[in-house]
Design an enzyme around this catalytic site. Structure first.
Site, PDB file in Angstrom:
ATOM      1  N   LEU A  32       0.851  -1.183   0.000  1.00 56.62           N
ATOM      2  CA  LEU A  32       0.000   0.000   0.000  1.00 56.62           C
ATOM      3  C   LEU A  32       0.885   1.230   0.000  1.00 56.62           C
ATOM      4  O   LEU A  32       1.678   1.434   0.930  1.00 56.62           O
ATOM      5  CB  LEU A  32      -0.904   0.006   1.240  1.00 56.62           C
ATOM      6  CG  LEU A  32      -1.561   1.357   1.598  1.00 56.62           C
ATOM      7  CD1 LEU A  32      -2.433   1.866   0.463  1.00 56.62           C
ATOM      8  CD2 LEU A  32      -2.370   1.229   2.881  1.00 56.62           C
ATOM      9  N   GLU A  33       0.769   2.013  -1.039  1.00 59.00           N
ATOM     10  CA  GLU A  33       1.470   3.295  -1.100  1.00 59.00           C
ATOM     11  C   GLU A  33       0.459   4.374  -0.752  1.00 59.00           C
ATOM     12  O   GLU A  33      -0.450   4.667  -1.533  1.00 59.00           O
ATOM     13  CB  GLU A  33       2.046   3.543  -2.502  1.00 59.00           C
ATOM     14  CG  GLU A  33       3.092   2.525  -2.946  1.00 59.00           C
ATOM     15  CD  GLU A  33       4.474   2.789  -2.353  1.00 59.00           C
ATOM     16  OE1 GLU A  33       4.609   3.741  -1.557  1.00 59.00           O
ATOM     17  OE2 GLU A  33       5.406   2.037  -2.694  1.00 59.00           O
ATOM     18  N   ILE A  34       0.632   4.969   0.416  1.00 60.23           N
ATOM     19  CA  ILE A  34      -0.300   5.995   0.880  1.00 60.23           C
ATOM     20  C   ILE A  34      -0.101   7.277   0.064  1.00 60.23           C
ATOM     21  O   ILE A  34       0.915   7.450  -0.610  1.00 60.23           O
ATOM     22  CB  ILE A  34      -0.084   6.214   2.387  1.00 60.23           C
ATOM     23  CG1 ILE A  34      -0.433   4.915   3.145  1.00 60.23           C
ATOM     24  CG2 ILE A  34      -0.929   7.360   2.932  1.00 60.23           C
ATOM     25  CD1 ILE A  34      -0.087   4.953   4.621  1.00 60.23           C
TER      26      ILE A  34
END
Lengths: 625, 280
Positions: free
Chosen positions: A331-333
């Site tokens: 997950l790349e915020i």
């Protein structure tokens, strides 16, 4: 370790090799030599245990984790290893004390990792946000309580503690260049062979990229992984050579490896869910569906990026996807591209520096998304009980419930009675999980996945040797939110029910409920609750669809709740899966069958539209079981 | 005619710009070589053109005096798509933007405008005509004021803070960004009291975190105790007290009383009792 570094320093100095690194400093709007203006205040970490609009220091985060584990019966901590600098790495298990779900299945497990890359400050805040939500809402009778009671969730809030502390020691300073800043606030790797000073340049670029230190694709991609120790993506001396990665493996053991069914490694930025595909199409399909659920939680502001099976870069999601055949994500915020999205100047690498004013919102959004993904993977939905009460709600007429017995469930009749025509009843359907999305306590759509109602209910069976069907108007019913739910808000649907004069209990040799619905993640019902679903080898086992196929991962229309049971095979003559929820059919005047087309149905609708009551009846070959 | 069309096309391309992915090695070459030698390098001329624009913009951002030509040139870049990116180390098909000329030009313009407004503020201050309402309610002027405050001496900042208290407290007291900027330069205890009483935001937490570094021990303890009365600030204030002043009798007495306060009990217990377990 420190001794070795000191020796190196002394050696370097004595040989005249001591080099001093040029430093740069992030500012809001100040310009000048060595200054990098961002266009918004540069966040410095804050010593607050409680969540704030900003980033917390590691010390504050750690104390917060400790405090939650001390004060909660459902949060326990375990040391899973040590960092390069001998700091303890902690994992937190969020779950009740038993290993069974409320519906009698063995609990699955999920692992969420945070802070693997030091400069990605969004990550420890986000995963701490998940813990705080579950801590604060442990008794919410909704998703938090459901997850705590039915899933074994392990969270590692900060894996790369040494690196994280190094970035917080220098919240504004970096070295190398303004365009490609390294170390200080922009350290990514662990602290192998690195001291904590920015001044000594010779070691500033050292360290291992922990997200390149993993099997099965360790050191297989020379473009995005490197043997050069000063490379940003240095992969280390071998797979899992780093103590932090070994700790992550311990976290998997803590979660129980054979129960794992979900993994996320939490990074920033680019606002996307990456997931590696494996050679298992079922796993890949489910990983895509669960990504959709997590994206839906924030109205699809996050993108989705699967990568092909058979290759990789040595990332942890590849390890978990391939080793355990589970949905595994990077997950790349946010942000998507740069700090310009928040009014900043959009300078190189400013996406790693989220403005403090955005942190609380980011924490909330990522929490809702991750909890939604966990919700989808905890269990598939099952209709657990059906009860018919009289109109007063005081007398139970019929009651069926699936009871777990060892590795299966048995349908138990807790109350047997008969239904009469022209009599008002209440039908109560109870599921094993919350079924609908709530916003501020009110039923709400889960974007593009489920609507607040989304349920179709029929009574069907055989009467006088002919198939019969009594369509109930679900519009008259409601998912219970404030009371009358079983264990979790929206786990119960209550519907007023009145059967027409033509209904005759005694004429039926078979009478069952036909329920077409799904949980808010869009997963249809398990059609055979007798066999308990579980996650096995990259797919759901015993999650039967409309045809009884237990390995399609699709579910279907539930027909197992039989009030009158003739012992016939539930799937023997199953029709194709029902279409999406449609308005209830009005009763048919045609009692001889033959209404085998939609056109005929529309004619019938026109003929007897005035009969729009909650309960209707129709006969037709197209409705045969 | 052909030449003219060619020139026109070239100008259009130059204005519109292009997005180019370069390698880390090429980026290192750009960073390490002087501007003159870049002309001779093996790099694509479009790459070197963008890099030159980047360097020039970087210089102009710091310039005290800007010509009309330079202003025109910067404005001409606001809609360019000239971008240099490197492979995103994390993902096969993603890029990491390292130079974005349009964004950089926009930042330069913002900085120039801000400096120009700050010069106006400086003049207004010197002529005694500083209007706090006008400054606080105007977003760009407010930003310029905050920038101007970073350029003046502490003594002057104290005078400005006093002026704000006397002449503009109605507007300043409800604006956490302005309060923060004034406090950071002047360390005004009066303005701190206003800030601690407001609904906290990102500015508040940042200022509170600096209190131990900016004030003497007695003043810092006093301010932290006041701040702890605002519930969202309580944890931070108590943790800072425990972390920096656990040796101080006044701080100890406050922490002890906080241990008996149901609202602050667990925050204080965590900060005091568990501090020794944490591993900074």
């Amino acid at each position: 370790m420190n001794t070795v570094l000191c020796l190196l320093l002394v050696l370097a100095a004595s040989f005249g090799m001591q080099a001093y690194a040029q430093q740069f400093e992030y500012t809001n709007t100040q310009v000048g030599e060595g200054l990098i203006p961002l266009g918004y205040p540069v966040p410095i970490p804050v010593d607050s245990l409680t969540p704030i609009d900003g980033f917390r220091t590691y010390q504050a985060l750690h104390l917060r984790h400790l405090q939650m584990s001390e004060q909660s019966a459902t949060i326990t901590r375990a040391q899973i290893g040590n960092t390069e600098y001998a700091r303890s790495i902690w994992a937190y298990t969020l779950s009740d004390s038993n290993n069974h779900t409320e519906s009698g299945a063995l609990e699955g497990a999920a692992l969420i990792n945070g802070g693997i890359h030091a400069r990605e400050w969004q990550s420890p805040e986000a995963v701490t946000g998940y813990m705080e939500y579950l801590f604060d809402h442990a008794n919410d009778n909704y998703i938090a309580q459901y997850l705590l009671e039915n899933l074994n969730l392990v969270i590692v809030p900060v894996l790369n503690i040494d690196g994280f502390i190094q970035t917080q020691r220098f919240p504004k300073q970096v070295t190398e260049s303004a365009t490609t800043p390294r170390d200080g606030r922009m350290r990514r790797k662990n602290m192998r062979d690195t001291d904590e000073s920015l001044v000594t340049a010779f070691d500033n670029l050292n360290g291992v990229d922990l997200n390149r230190n993993n099997a099965p694709y360790w050191a297989t991609n020379s473009q995005r992984s490197s043997g050069n120790v000063s490379s940003l993506v240095h992969h280390g001396s071998g797979p899992a050579s780093e103590s932090e990665i070994q700790a992550l493996h311990q976290a998997a053991k803590l979660a129980k490896e054979d129960r794992l069914r979900f993994y996320t490694d939490t990074h920033s930025f680019t606002q996307i869910y990456f997931t590696p595909f494996t050679e298992n199409p079922r796993r890949n399909d489910i990983a895509g569906r669960v990504a959709t659920v997590m994206r839906a939680a924030n109205n699809f502001k996050y993108d989705y990026g699967p990568s092909a099976a058979g290759g990789g870069i040595g990332a942890t999601d590849e390890y978990f996807a391939n080793t355990y055949q589970i949905p595994a994500y990077t997950l790349e915020i946010e942000p998507k591209t740069s700090g310009a999205e928040y009014g900043g100047f959009g300078v190189s690498h400013d996406g790693f520096i989220l403005p403090g004013s955005e942190v609380a919102r980011m924490r909330k959004e990522t929490t809702m998304a991750s909890l939604s993904g966990l919700y989808a993977m905890t269990e598939v939905p099952v209709l657990m009980s059906a009860q018919v009460w009289d109109a007063s709600g005081e007398n139970l007429v019929l009651s069926l419930r699936w009871q777990a017995e060892s590795q299966s469930r048995v349908l138990q009749t807790l109350q047997s009675g008969e239904l009469s025509s022209e009599t008002d009843y209440q039908l109560h359907l109870t599921f094993n999980k919350p079924m609908r999305w709530l916003e501020n306590g009110v039923l709400a759509p889960f974007p593009a996945v489920s609507e607040p109602l989304d349920i179709a209910i029929k009574l069907a069976g055989i009467a006088n040797s002919s198939p019969v069907e009594w369509v109930l108007d679900a519009e008259d019913g409601e998912w219970r939110v404030s009371d009358n739910y079983h264990r979790y808000k929206t786990d119960t649907f209550v519907l007023p029910m009145r059967l027409p004069s033509a209904f005759n209990w005694q004429s039926h040799s078979l009478l069952f409920l036909e329920i077409d619905t799904h949980d808010f993640a869009g997963q249809k019902l398990d059609t055979n609750p007798a066999t308990i679903p579980d996650w096995v080898d990259g797919g759901w086992q015993n999650y039967e669809d409309a045809t009884g196929n237990a390995s399609s991962d699709q579910g279907g229309v539930a027909k197992a709740m039989r009030f009158i049971d003739d012992g016939s095979d539930m799937y023997a003559t199953s029709p194709p899966p029902s279409p999406p929820v449609t308005p209830p059919l009005p009763p048919s005047a045609d009692t001889t069958g033959g209404g085998g087309s939609a056109g005929v149905i529309f004619v019938l609708i026109g003929l007897i539209g005035i009969w729009r009551t909650a309960i209707s009846k129709s006969y037709g070959e197209d409705k045969q079981n | 005619m052909v030449k003219l069309i060619g020139c026109f096309l070239l100008c259009v391309v130059a204005t519109r710009g292009v997005a180019i992915e370069i390698s880390y090695a090429q980026l290192a070459m750009l960073q390490n070589e002087g501007e003159a030698s870049l002309q001779m390098s093996a790099l694509n001329h479009e790459v070197t053109d963008i890099w030159h624009q980047h360097l020039r913009l970087h210089r102009l951002a710091k310039s005290e005096v800007v010509s009309v030509n330079e202003q025109t040139w910067v404005s001409s870049l606001l809609s360019t798509e000239a971008i240099l990116s490197v492979p995103n180390p994390d993902h096969p098909n993603q890029q990491l933007v390292v130079v974005d000329i349009a964004k950089q030009a926009s930042a330069v313009k913002i900085l120039w405008e801000m400096k120009s407004m700050a010069e106006d503020i400086e003049r207004q201050w010197q002529y005694g005509s500083l209007d706090w309402k006008n400054v606080v309610l105007h977003q760009d002027k407010s930003r310029a004021m905050r920038w101007w405050l970073t350029t003046i001496s502490t003594a002057r900042a104290e005078q400005v803070a006093e002026h704000a208290i006397q002449q503009g407290i109605e507007y300043v007291s409800v604006n956490n960004a302005m309060l923060s900027a004034l406090i950071q330069q002047s360390r005004s205890p009066v303005l701190m009291q206003y800030l601690w009483a407001n609904t906290p935001d990102a500015f508040t937490y940042q200022v509170l975190q600096q209190v131990p570094n900016q004030l003497n021990e007695a003043d810092a303890i006093e301010q932290l105790i006041v701040a702890s009365r605002n519930q969202p600030l309580a944890s931070q204030a108590i943790m800072l007290l425990a972390k920096h002043y656990s040796h101080n009798q006044k701080a100890q007495m406050f922490l002890q009383s906080a241990l008996n306060d149901p609202q602050l009990q667990w925050l204080t217990a965590a900060a005091v009792g568990m501090l020794k377990d944490s591993q900074p």
